[in-house]
Design an enzyme around this catalytic site. Structure first.
Site, PDB file in Angstrom:
ATOM      1  N   LYS A 166       7.051   4.652  -2.024  1.00  0.00           N
ATOM      2  CA  LYS A 166       6.144   5.611  -1.369  1.00  0.00           C
ATOM      3  C   LYS A 166       5.827   5.176   0.062  1.00  0.00           C
ATOM      4  O   LYS A 166       5.892   5.976   0.998  1.00  0.00           O
ATOM      5  CB  LYS A 166       4.859   5.738  -2.173  1.00  0.00           C
ATOM      6  N   LYS A 218      -0.912   0.010   7.983  1.00  0.00           N
ATOM      7  CA  LYS A 218      -0.471  -0.342   6.626  1.00  0.00           C
ATOM      8  C   LYS A 218       1.018  -0.056   6.449  1.00  0.00           C
ATOM      9  O   LYS A 218       1.740  -0.820   5.804  1.00  0.00           O
ATOM     10  CB  LYS A 218      -1.279   0.437   5.584  1.00  0.00           C
TER      11      LYS A 218
END
Length: 295
Positions: free
Chosen positions: A240, A172
């Site tokens: 993030k 990811k």
């Protein structure tokens, strides 16, 4: 086949996942600190739980859709968390995007409590979740990843077992590097087209099928042109994820100069108060700069 599924976290992404699961006939029990978010899923047939423990106690699968490792830890191992209610052998499917190292630690702690763990972060966002076409990258044992697919098949069209726990999250991060750079490149190209007097709205069709084509070009250049900032993601969430990619790069001693620039642009927009906006608001970086240098 109907599965008993607990959903912990019913925000924009979790809510879309929950809606899809309920619409496909899964027995869904939901917990979120915000009662309104649970109510939205009750309208689709989901049941309300007073805690994560209660949701887990009536489920064979627990899906987590949360924002950070500390929130995942609290939801699973905190007071009235998943671990307090889940039966041995319950499969936790973490669809959050968190650090691979934290994922391995959480999975090890879950194993001590006889709970199974699969990390299955996603790509495609809420729109793809609602039509069952998410791209999922899964980490865990072969059996656990196979079992997780019994539920995740309802929300995904591309499901890949990447390796042991943590490899889904690593994949990811790589996905987010590619997406972050592509979002920024398309926004920059859009501004160049606008400044040069080209009808930027025609560019996606003009480049369709060529090497410059991408899903982000097709979806986002029209949105960049019209400043369609409806929220399907958040700039601060990209911060993030890019921070996570840079942390991983430091551990692997991997040079990532373009990612560094991309992360700085996202941080600047977040500092300017745009962190909660969709990636479409990247255009503010370019239009803001133009306003500052205009006479």
């Amino acid at each position: 086949m109907s599965n008993r599924v607990a959903l912990i976290g019913a925000g924009a992404m979790g809510g879309a996942i929950g809606q899809r699961l309920a619409e496909t006939g899964q027995q869904l029990t939901v917990f979120d600190p915000d009662p309104a978010k649970i109510a939205a899923l009750e309208a689709f047939g989901a049941k309300r739980a007073a805690s994560a423990a209660e949701a887990a106690s009536v489920s064979d699968f627990v899906i987590l859709s949360l924002n950070a490792p500390k929130i995942v830890r609290l939801a699973v191992f905190g007071d009235k968390g998943v671990a307090a209610g889940a039966a041995p052998g319950t499969l936790i499917i973490d669809m959050s995007s968190i650090d691979p190292e934290a994922t391995r630690e959480l999975a090890a702690e879950a194993a001590e409590k006889a709970l199974r763990w699969v990390d299955s972060p996603l790509s495609g966002g809420a729109p793809k979740a609602l039509i069952g076409q998410l791209t999922l990258m899964a980490g865990g044992t072969e059996q656990d990843v196979s079992d997780a697919h019994k539920v995740l098949c309802h929300v995904s069209s591309n499901y890949t077992h990447m390796g042991p726990v943590g490899t889904g999250q690593t994949t990811k991060l790589i996905n987010q590097v590619l997406c972050g750079l592509n979002f920024l490149a398309v926004a920059e190209a859009t501004q160049l087209a606008l400044d040069a007097g080209v009808d930027a709205a025609k560019i996606p069709q003009a480049l369709k099928g060529g090497r410059a084509d991408s899903a982000i070009l097709q979806e986002y250049m029209p949105r960049f042109v019209t400043k369609d900032y409806r929220r399907t993601g958040r700039i601060d969430n990209m911060v993030k994820d890019l921070n996570g990619a840079q942390d991983l790069a430091r551990r692997t001693n991997t040079a990532m100069p373009l990612t560094a620039v991309c992360a700085e642009v996202h941080r600047m927009l977040t500092a300017a108060g745009l962190g909660g906006e969709d990636q479409a608001a990247l255009m503010e970086f370019f239009t803001g700069a133009k306003r500052e240098i205009s006479p």
